[in-house]
Scaffold this motif. Sequence first.
Motif, short mmCIF file in Angstrom:
data_model
loop_
_atom_site.label_atom_id
_atom_site.label_comp_id
_atom_site.label_asym_id
_atom_site.label_seq_id
_atom_site.Cartn_x
_atom_site.Cartn_y
_atom_site.Cartn_z
N PHE A 21 0.85 -1.19 0.00
CA PHE A 21 0.00 0.00 0.00
C PHE A 21 0.88 1.24 0.00
O PHE A 21 1.82 1.34 0.79
CB PHE A 21 -0.90 0.01 1.24
N GLU A 22 0.56 2.19 -0.86
CA GLU A 22 1.32 3.43 -0.92
C GLU A 22 0.34 4.60 -1.00
O GLU A 22 -0.56 4.61 -1.85
CB GLU A 22 2.25 3.46 -2.12
N GLY A 23 0.52 5.56 -0.08
CA GLY A 23 -0.33 6.75 -0.07
C GLY A 23 -1.77 6.46 0.33
O GLY A 23 -2.66 7.24 0.00
N CYS A 24 -2.01 5.39 1.04
CA CYS A 24 -3.37 5.00 1.41
C CYS A 24 -3.74 5.51 2.80
O CYS A 24 -2.88 5.74 3.65
CB CYS A 24 -3.52 3.48 1.37
N VAL A 25 -5.04 5.67 3.01
CA VAL A 25 -5.57 6.06 4.31
C VAL A 25 -6.50 4.94 4.78
O VAL A 25 -7.39 4.52 4.04
CB VAL A 25 -6.35 7.39 4.23
N PHE A 26 -6.25 4.48 6.00
CA PHE A 26 -7.09 3.46 6.63
C PHE A 26 -7.87 4.18 7.72
O PHE A 26 -7.26 4.68 8.67
CB PHE A 26 -6.25 2.34 7.21
N ARG A 27 -9.18 4.25 7.59
CA ARG A 27 -9.99 5.05 8.50
C ARG A 27 -11.00 4.18 9.24
O ARG A 27 -11.79 3.48 8.62
CB ARG A 27 -10.71 6.13 7.69
N GLU A 28 -10.93 4.23 10.58
CA GLU A 28 -11.85 3.52 11.46
C GLU A 28 -11.93 2.02 11.15
O GLU A 28 -13.00 1.43 11.17
CB GLU A 28 -13.25 4.15 11.41
N CYS A 29 -10.78 1.43 10.89
CA CYS A 29 -10.71 0.00 10.61
C CYS A 29 -10.40 -0.77 11.89
O CYS A 29 -9.74 -0.25 12.79
CB CYS A 29 -9.62 -0.29 9.58
N ASP A 30 -10.87 -2.00 11.95
CA ASP A 30 -10.57 -2.86 13.08
C ASP A 30 -9.69 -4.01 12.58
O ASP A 30 -10.18 -4.96 11.98
CB ASP A 30 -11.84 -3.42 13.71
#
Length: 185
Positions: A21-30
């Motif tokens: 993964f490059e330049g990715c945003v992981f938001r509110e993940c479990d």
Amino acid sequence: MIYDKVLHKICGTEPLPGTEFEGCVFRECDFTEADFADFDFVDCRFEKCRLGMVCLEAAGLREVEFEGCEMRGVDFGLCRRFGFAATFRACHLSFCSFHELKMPKATFSGSTLKECFFSECDLTQADFSGCDLERTLFDRCRLEKADFRTAFQYTIDPAVNRMRGARFSREGLDGLLAQYGLEIE
């Protein structure tokens, strides 16, 4: 390779769409108990994610930001050392381990590090501003010019850590002298 994607509310039981993964945003993940062994994260951001007992064996974390995340029992020392760079802001880390990592200028600002373990780390100029370091252990670390002025609940042994130029407040001096059994009033 997954580029510039926002991944929202993913559960650790769901497979991720890749391992790089490059330049990715992981938001509110479990990602509780997720297996990220051999994954690569470059210029990624984790926002308000849960990363309890996540496996990072041979994972690459390069310029990764964690903000408002909860991490429990994560062994960052298993990550690939080459290029390791992580920033932690307003995170809750408990029982996490950092072993033999080079983390100059690392930021942990506003985070709670409860019973974490730093051993043989280079934390030169690290920023621990506003951190709660309850029962966190620093063993044979390079803490030169690190900023602990607004950190609290720390106990650091200057006899086993390199601390030249590290910054502390007067109120925090008892955390540097605790191992000597002195009563400071």
